[in-house]
Design a protein around this motif. Structure first.
Motif, PDB file in Angstrom:
ATOM      1  N   ASP A 386       0.688  -1.103   0.018  1.00 38.08           N
ATOM      2  CA  ASP A 386       0.237  -0.257  -0.298  1.00 38.08           C
ATOM      3  C   ASP A 386       1.332   1.250  -0.381  1.00 38.08           C
ATOM      4  N   GLU A 387       0.642   1.947  -1.060  1.00 41.61           N
ATOM      5  CA  GLU A 387       1.515   2.917  -1.050  1.00 41.61           C
ATOM      6  C   GLU A 387       1.208   4.658  -0.251  1.00 41.61           C
ATOM      7  N   PRO A 388       0.651   4.055   0.186  1.00 39.44           N
ATOM      8  CA  PRO A 388       0.024   5.360   1.409  1.00 39.44           C
ATOM      9  C   PRO A 388       1.006   5.156   2.627  1.00 39.44           C
ATOM     10  N   SER A 389       0.888   3.921   2.858  1.00 41.97           N
ATOM     11  CA  SER A 389       1.624   4.295   4.272  1.00 41.97           C
ATOM     12  C   SER A 389       2.675   2.984   4.131  1.00 41.97           C
ATOM     13  N   GLY A 390       2.803   2.770   3.246  1.00 40.41           N
ATOM     14  CA  GLY A 390       4.150   1.881   2.989  1.00 40.41           C
ATOM     15  C   GLY A 390       3.989   0.310   3.517  1.00 40.41           C
ATOM     16  N   ALA A 391       2.835  -0.524   3.770  1.00 38.62           N
ATOM     17  CA  ALA A 391       2.180  -1.559   4.516  1.00 38.62           C
ATOM     18  C   ALA A 391       2.160  -2.404   3.861  1.00 38.62           C
ATOM     19  N   LEU A 392       2.885  -3.895   4.101  1.00 33.82           N
ATOM     20  CA  LEU A 392       3.513  -4.851   3.673  1.00 33.82           C
ATOM     21  C   LEU A 392       1.518  -5.873   3.368  1.00 33.82           C
ATOM     22  N   LEU A 393       1.535  -5.999   2.203  1.00 29.31           N
ATOM     23  CA  LEU A 393       0.369  -6.253   2.054  1.00 29.31           C
ATOM     24  C   LEU A 393       0.206  -8.098   2.244  1.00 29.31           C
ATOM     25  N   PHE A 394       1.246  -8.175   0.877  1.00 28.17           N
ATOM     26  CA  PHE A 394       1.175  -9.497   0.410  1.00 28.17           C
ATOM     27  C   PHE A 394       2.757  -9.425  -0.056  1.00 28.17           C
ATOM     28  N   ILE A 395       3.005 -10.811   0.280  1.00 28.19           N
ATOM     29  CA  ILE A 395       4.323 -11.001   0.386  1.00 28.19           C
ATOM     30  C   ILE A 395       4.671 -12.982  -0.129  1.00 28.19           C
ATOM     31  N   GLY A 396       5.389 -12.874  -1.550  1.00 26.49           N
ATOM     32  CA  GLY A 396       5.079 -14.179  -1.719  1.00 26.49           C
ATOM     33  C   GLY A 396       7.206 -14.407  -2.625  1.00 26.49           C
ATOM     34  N   LYS A 397       6.665 -15.481  -2.800  1.00 21.84           N
ATOM     35  CA  LYS A 397       8.017 -16.306  -3.207  1.00 21.84           C
ATOM     36  C   LYS A 397       7.410 -17.571  -4.250  1.00 21.84           C
ATOM     37  N   VAL A 398       7.830 -17.377  -6.141  1.00 23.10           N
ATOM     38  CA  VAL A 398       6.578 -18.084  -6.878  1.00 23.10           C
ATOM     39  C   VAL A 398       8.220 -18.920  -6.984  1.00 23.10           C
ATOM     40  N   VAL A 399       7.334 -20.446  -7.044  1.00 21.96           N
ATOM     41  CA  VAL A 399       9.507 -20.817  -7.679  1.00 21.96           C
ATOM     42  C   VAL A 399       8.673 -22.114  -8.772  1.00 21.96           C
TER      43      VAL A 399
END
Length: 406
Positions: A386-399
């Protein structure tokens, strides 16, 4: 702060990203700048704390699942563990706050700040819905004051379970309702009757691009480490606007793709299918990603992305020890939750995510197509912020995207 050197002149990137450089290419190094405070408001400081907690949790999960697809929604896990912290002693709260990175905030209105942030990221245009709730085992005698304070602050009341199949239906129906029926079968079996406090967190996200893709569903080869390439559906568009850079230290190319309603996706593409991503994973911090968002440079290129439709679930409880909570797990001091001593029994987490090719703008027409190509056709790490807050919404690793299903 990690100092990062970027190769930011993209005329040296030809048809295969990273692989071929023109003989006359020139590296441009961004000069080291004087340190400035990146997070200056309560909401951006909260966003940074959630992000750093998420990166730590992602690293812990990646170390346990080194060769698997993994995905997390840190903001929903933060939400449910923050609810839990409201029932702990002062000592227990400090321990949880440190793991959640709240000890850096110095925010007397921490819960109000988090509540406002959760409200802002769940606005309809962002395509994100979330469920976060505490469930108590039948054997516990919960304190109603705790139920009331959590409900007043976060609009969701912890629930006492009865045990058995009815509870399975209760949890699954509630998560489904909170996520617009998009997350189904959150639990596959009932919670144990002997359990204590169970944390439930889930997030659904359907991202929409600012710039649409013209081609979708074309099967392309995706390189798999140590195996035969697999064919997966891709979306593609020429002259696609991104922000881009190369980190020679981390040996990866980075692209930031804008999504609607102030959300963006960062893609970290290692230079080779066999590149170990541990160093990249260890480099991820809120400050590093904020620096990236300011340092990456605009470019237009031919962009090829896998169509992501994924569902991932796990119990995060075994990972909390890696975040410095081993002692707390043994004696959590959840004195305000139950008359009897209570322990955290599970941190069930499930994410569902879809990436559609649609967007509300067409690429800008040019007389000559771009010679740059960014093919995400090998294992990669991505995050959605989320750009205004910088909060990380999702993170993933696609193998291996062939293994991804909803």
């Amino acid at each position: 702060m990690k100092q990062t050197t970027f190769l930011l002149v993209f005329v040296v990137l030809l048809n295969i990203c990273w692989a071929q450089l023109e003989s006359g290419g020139e590296e441009v190094v961004v000069e080291e700048e004087e340190h400035v405070e990146l997070f200056t408001t309560p909401k951006t400081k909260m966003g940074a704390a959630i992000s750093d907690f998420g990166y730590n949790l992602f690293r812990a999960l990646a170390s346990h699942e080194a060769s698997a697809n993994i995905f997390l929604s840190p903001i929903s896990v933060s939400a449910v563990l923050t609810q839990l912290s409201m029932g702990g002693s002062e000592q227990a709260q400090r321990q949880l706050y440190r793991a959640l990175r709240y000890h850096t905030l110095q925010d007397a209105q921490l819960h109000n700040t988090l509540k406002d942030l959760l409200t802002s990221v769940k606005t309809s245009g962002k395509g994100l819905s979330m469920a976060a709730r505490l469930y108590m085992a039948r054997r516990l005698r919960p304190k109603q004051d705790f139920f009331k304070v959590v409900e007043q602050q976060y609009g969701v009341r912890p629930k006492a379970l009865l045990g058995g199949a009815k509870d399975l239906k209760e949890v699954n129906d509630w998560v489904s309702q909170q996520t617009g029926r998009k997350v189904q079968q959150f639990l596959s079996k009932p919670l144990p009757r002997t359990s204590g406090v169970n944390a439930v967190s889930s997030t659904y996200f359907k991202g929409r691009w600012v710039t649409r893709f013209s081609q979708s569903g074309t099967l392309e080869n995706f390189q798999v480490d140590g195996g035969t390439p697999v064919q997966v559906p891709m979306m593609q568009q020429d002259n696609y606007p991104v922000k881009m850079g190369v980190d020679s230290d981390l040996r990866c190319t980075i692209a930031q793709v804008q999504m609607q309603d102030d959300i963006s996706m960062f893609v970290f593409l290692p230079e080779d299918v066999t590149t170990n991503t541990t160093l990249l994973e260890e480099s991820l911090t809120a400050e590093f990603v904020q620096d990236l968002s300011m340092a990456l440079q605009p470019a237009q290129l031919s962009l090829l992305l896998p169509i992501l439709r994924l569902s991932f679930s796990t119990d995060l409880l075994p990972l909390l020890g890696d975040l410095g909570l081993s002692e707390w797990l043994e004696n959590p001091e959840l004195d305000d939750i139950s008359i009897q001593p209570a322990k955290l029994s599970s941190v069930h987490h499930k994410v569902v995510m879809e990436m559609a090719p649609e967007g509300n703008q067409y690429p800008v027409a040019t007389l000559e197509p771009s010679h740059l190509t960014y093919r995400v056709d090998r294992p990669f790490i991505y995050l959605i912020r989320d750009e205004p807050s910088g909060a990380l919404l999702f993170i993933g690793k696609v193998v291996n995207p062939k293994d991804l299903t909803i």
